[in-house]
Structure formats: structure tokens, C-alpha cells
Design a protein around this motif. Structure first.
Motif, PDB file in Angstrom:
ATOM      1  N   SER A  19       1.219  -0.907  -0.065  1.00 21.86           N
ATOM      2  CA  SER A  19      -0.061  -0.032   0.214  1.00 21.86           C
ATOM      3  C   SER A  19       1.159   1.419   0.037  1.00 21.86           C
ATOM      4  O   SER A  19       1.580   1.100   0.497  1.00 21.86           O
ATOM      5  CB  SER A  19      -0.879  -0.031   1.204  1.00 21.86           C
ATOM      6  N   ASP A  20       0.692   2.179  -0.600  1.00 21.89           N
ATOM      7  CA  ASP A  20       1.375   3.532  -0.653  1.00 21.89           C
ATOM      8  C   ASP A  20       0.836   4.638   0.359  1.00 21.89           C
ATOM      9  O   ASP A  20       2.597   4.687   0.609  1.00 21.89           O
ATOM     10  CB  ASP A  20       0.695   4.198  -1.930  1.00 21.89           C
ATOM     11  N   SER A  21       0.788   4.014   0.722  1.00 22.89           N
ATOM     12  CA  SER A  21       0.035   5.237   2.128  1.00 22.89           C
ATOM     13  C   SER A  21       0.876   4.563   3.085  1.00 22.89           C
ATOM     14  O   SER A  21       0.907   5.185   4.474  1.00 22.89           O
ATOM     15  CB  SER A  21      -1.036   5.055   2.363  1.00 22.89           C
ATOM     16  N   LEU A  23       4.037   2.070   2.958  1.00 21.10           N
ATOM     17  CA  LEU A  23       4.789   2.528   2.399  1.00 21.10           C
ATOM     18  C   LEU A  23       5.969   4.016   3.024  1.00 21.10           C
ATOM     19  O   LEU A  23       6.554   4.089   3.150  1.00 21.10           O
ATOM     20  CB  LEU A  23       5.092   1.990   0.563  1.00 21.10           C
ATOM     21  N   SER A  24       4.776   4.875   2.277  1.00 19.81           N
ATOM     22  CA  SER A  24       5.230   5.938   2.479  1.00 19.81           C
ATOM     23  C   SER A  24       5.443   5.616   4.445  1.00 19.81           C
ATOM     24  O   SER A  24       6.360   7.215   4.598  1.00 19.81           O
ATOM     25  CB  SER A  24       3.971   6.806   2.525  1.00 19.81           C
ATOM     26  N   HIS A  29      10.188   4.685   0.706  1.00 19.16           N
ATOM     27  CA  HIS A  29      10.676   5.132  -0.808  1.00 19.16           C
ATOM     28  C   HIS A  29      10.591   4.748  -1.570  1.00 19.16           C
ATOM     29  O   HIS A  29      11.852   4.869  -2.671  1.00 19.16           O
ATOM     30  CB  HIS A  29      12.811   5.609  -0.376  1.00 19.16           C
ATOM     31  N   VAL A  30       9.494   3.857  -2.183  1.00 14.41           N
ATOM     32  CA  VAL A  30       9.106   2.627  -2.746  1.00 14.41           C
ATOM     33  C   VAL A  30       7.631   3.262  -3.289  1.00 14.41           C
ATOM     34  O   VAL A  30       6.916   3.005  -2.344  1.00 14.41           O
ATOM     35  CB  VAL A  30       9.804   1.080  -2.849  1.00 14.41           C
ATOM     36  N   THR A  31       7.476   3.365  -4.444  1.00 16.42           N
ATOM     37  CA  THR A  31       5.847   2.501  -4.593  1.00 16.42           C
ATOM     38  C   THR A  31       5.438   1.661  -4.792  1.00 16.42           C
ATOM     39  O   THR A  31       5.604   0.375  -5.585  1.00 16.42           O
ATOM     40  CB  THR A  31       5.344   3.689  -5.757  1.00 16.42           C
ATOM     41  N   LYS A  32       3.989   1.750  -4.713  1.00 20.57           N
ATOM     42  CA  LYS A  32       3.168  -0.121  -5.494  1.00 20.57           C
ATOM     43  C   LYS A  32       3.730  -0.463  -6.354  1.00 20.57           C
ATOM     44  O   LYS A  32       4.014  -1.072  -6.634  1.00 20.57           O
ATOM     45  CB  LYS A  32       1.769   0.400  -5.356  1.00 20.57           C
ATOM     46  N   GLU A  34       6.005   0.622  -8.794  1.00 18.39           N
ATOM     47  CA  GLU A  34       7.611   0.251  -8.415  1.00 18.39           C
ATOM     48  C   GLU A  34       7.585  -0.969  -8.539  1.00 18.39           C
ATOM     49  O   GLU A  34       8.336  -1.827  -8.849  1.00 18.39           O
ATOM     50  CB  GLU A  34       8.086   1.401  -7.375  1.00 18.39           C
ATOM     51  N   THR A  35       7.030  -1.253  -7.219  1.00 18.99           N
ATOM     52  CA  THR A  35       7.303  -2.654  -6.670  1.00 18.99           C
ATOM     53  C   THR A  35       6.812  -4.051  -7.283  1.00 18.99           C
ATOM     54  O   THR A  35       7.308  -5.166  -7.835  1.00 18.99           O
ATOM     55  CB  THR A  35       6.093  -3.046  -5.230  1.00 18.99           C
ATOM     56  N   ASP A  66      -5.713  -1.446   2.954  1.00 25.21           N
ATOM     57  CA  ASP A  66      -4.900  -1.514   2.613  1.00 25.21           C
ATOM     58  C   ASP A  66      -4.437  -2.912   2.664  1.00 25.21           C
ATOM     59  O   ASP A  66      -3.377  -3.881   2.131  1.00 25.21           O
ATOM     60  CB  ASP A  66      -3.560  -0.596   3.836  1.00 25.21           C
TER      61      ASP A  66
END
Length: 196
Positions: A19-21, A23-24, A29-32, A34-35, A66
Motif C-alpha cells: 500500500s502506498d500509504s 510504504l510512505s 521510498h518505493v511505490t506500489k 514500482e514494486t 491497505d
């Protein structure tokens, strides 16, 4: 990994969440996106790679939405090896200093159990696909009626093992053998050595 026969096609990468939220908040320092692309690229560029990852549930602020994203990701990625653990506050860490541990313990445990049930099913399917294949196995030890070994896709003491009956023939600890996989369980394989 793709080009060198002496490099195992095994990669351990602690992804933690999707989940971007989350991970943030974790400061990963990576996004959904990108993963997802990373996993796709690994599978595309190294056919047959086995990926191990570790995921966390119950990080401060993790919502049911999430967690649903995380379950969807695990089902999509079909990791060959995966562990999951529940967040616990550690003194002095960024998260302890900046977030309240606001996900109840019973919710953390439920999420961890759900995630591992999903992985257990995936692992059983992936291990069953190895039945009938011949794999190179290093023998680690003898335990009861079995020699216990590993393929290139298994890290010692944490990953599935290959069990070969002792009665079959004498095997040397530390030696490699070609093993025909004859059966599988959720995490372990059974096999018989091939005499060349």
C-alpha cells in the motif's frame, strides 16, 4: 543470475508492504507501482527465479483497505517463499517516535494469520509443480529416516527442505546429488537420488 550457472536463482528482498500509504509511513521510498514492476522484471529477466520476501501487517495506520491491497499483491506475486510478521513497537525507531501503535493486537494477529494461509496455499501449489522434476540437492544432515537437503532455491534453516529416505543408499553430507522429486507437502519435498 540468468547467465551464470554458479549463481543460485534465489533472491531475498524484504518488501514489507504494498500500500502506498503504508510504504510512505514506513519511509520505504518505493511505490506500489514500482514494486509490481520490480517483481515482473525479476520474473521476466530470470526465468525460474525463486523470490523470498517478508511482509509486515499492523503497521501504525494500516487500514482494512491497505491490508486488502497486501492480500491482493501476495495472490498476484505468488512468492515461492514468504514470511509475515505483526508490527511491534521498538523503542527509538522512527515509527515509535512518530506514530501511535493504533492497530489492535487481535487485528494484527488476524491479518498475519490470513496472509500466511494465503501463502500456505500458494506454497503447496508451487511445491507440487516440482513433482516429477530432477533437481540438484545439497545434503545438509541426516535426521531420523531421512537425509535432509536443499535445492538452490532454499536458504538453510528457513526454507523448505528435500527429504530423501536413508534406506535408499548412503549419501555424503555436503555433497550434491541429482534428485527426482516424487512427492510434496505444503513446504517440503520428497525425492529419490538418481544414480548416474
Amino acid at each position: 543470475m540468468r547467465e551464470k550457472p554458479n549463481v543460485c536463482k534465489y533472491l531475498d528482498i524484504a518488501l514489507q508492504h504494498i500500500s502506498d500509504s503504508v510504504l510512505s509511513r514506513m519511509q520505504r521510498h518505493v511505490t506500489k507501482a514500482e514494486t509490481y514492476e520490480l517483481v515482473e522484471r525479476l520474473r521476466r529477466e530470470v526465468p525460474g527465479i525463486h523470490i523470498r520476501t517478508t511482509l509486515m501487517v499492523g503497521f501504525p495506520g494500516e487500514t482494512e483497505e491497505d491490508f486488502e491491497e497486501l492480500k491482493t499483491f501476495v495472490k498476484w506475486a505468488r512468492f515461492e517463499r514468504m514470511g509475515a510478521f505483526a508490527y511491534s513497537e521498538e523503542e527509538g525507531t522512527y515509527s515509535e517516535q512518530h506514530y501511535d501503535d493504533d492497530v489492535p493486537e487481535d487485528v494484527k494477529q488476524r491479518r498475519q494469520d490470513q496472509l500466511m494461509r494465503i501463502q500456505q496455499h500458494i506454497s503447496a501449489e508451487l511445491e507440487a509443480e516440482k513433482v516429477g522434476k530432477t533437481l540438484s540437492v545439497v545434503i545438509d544432515r541426516q535426521e531420523g529416516d531421512y537425509y535432509v537437503g536443499r535445492t538452490e532455491f532454499c536458504s538453510p534453516e528457513v526454507d523448505p527442505e528435500v527429504l530423501i529416505p536413508v534406506e535408499e543408499r548412503e549419501l555424503e553430507i555436503g555433497a550434491f546429488y541429482d534428485v527426482l522429486i516424487t512427492d510434496s507437502e505444503e513446504f517440503d519435498l520428497y525425492g529419490t537420488t538418481i544414480i548416474l
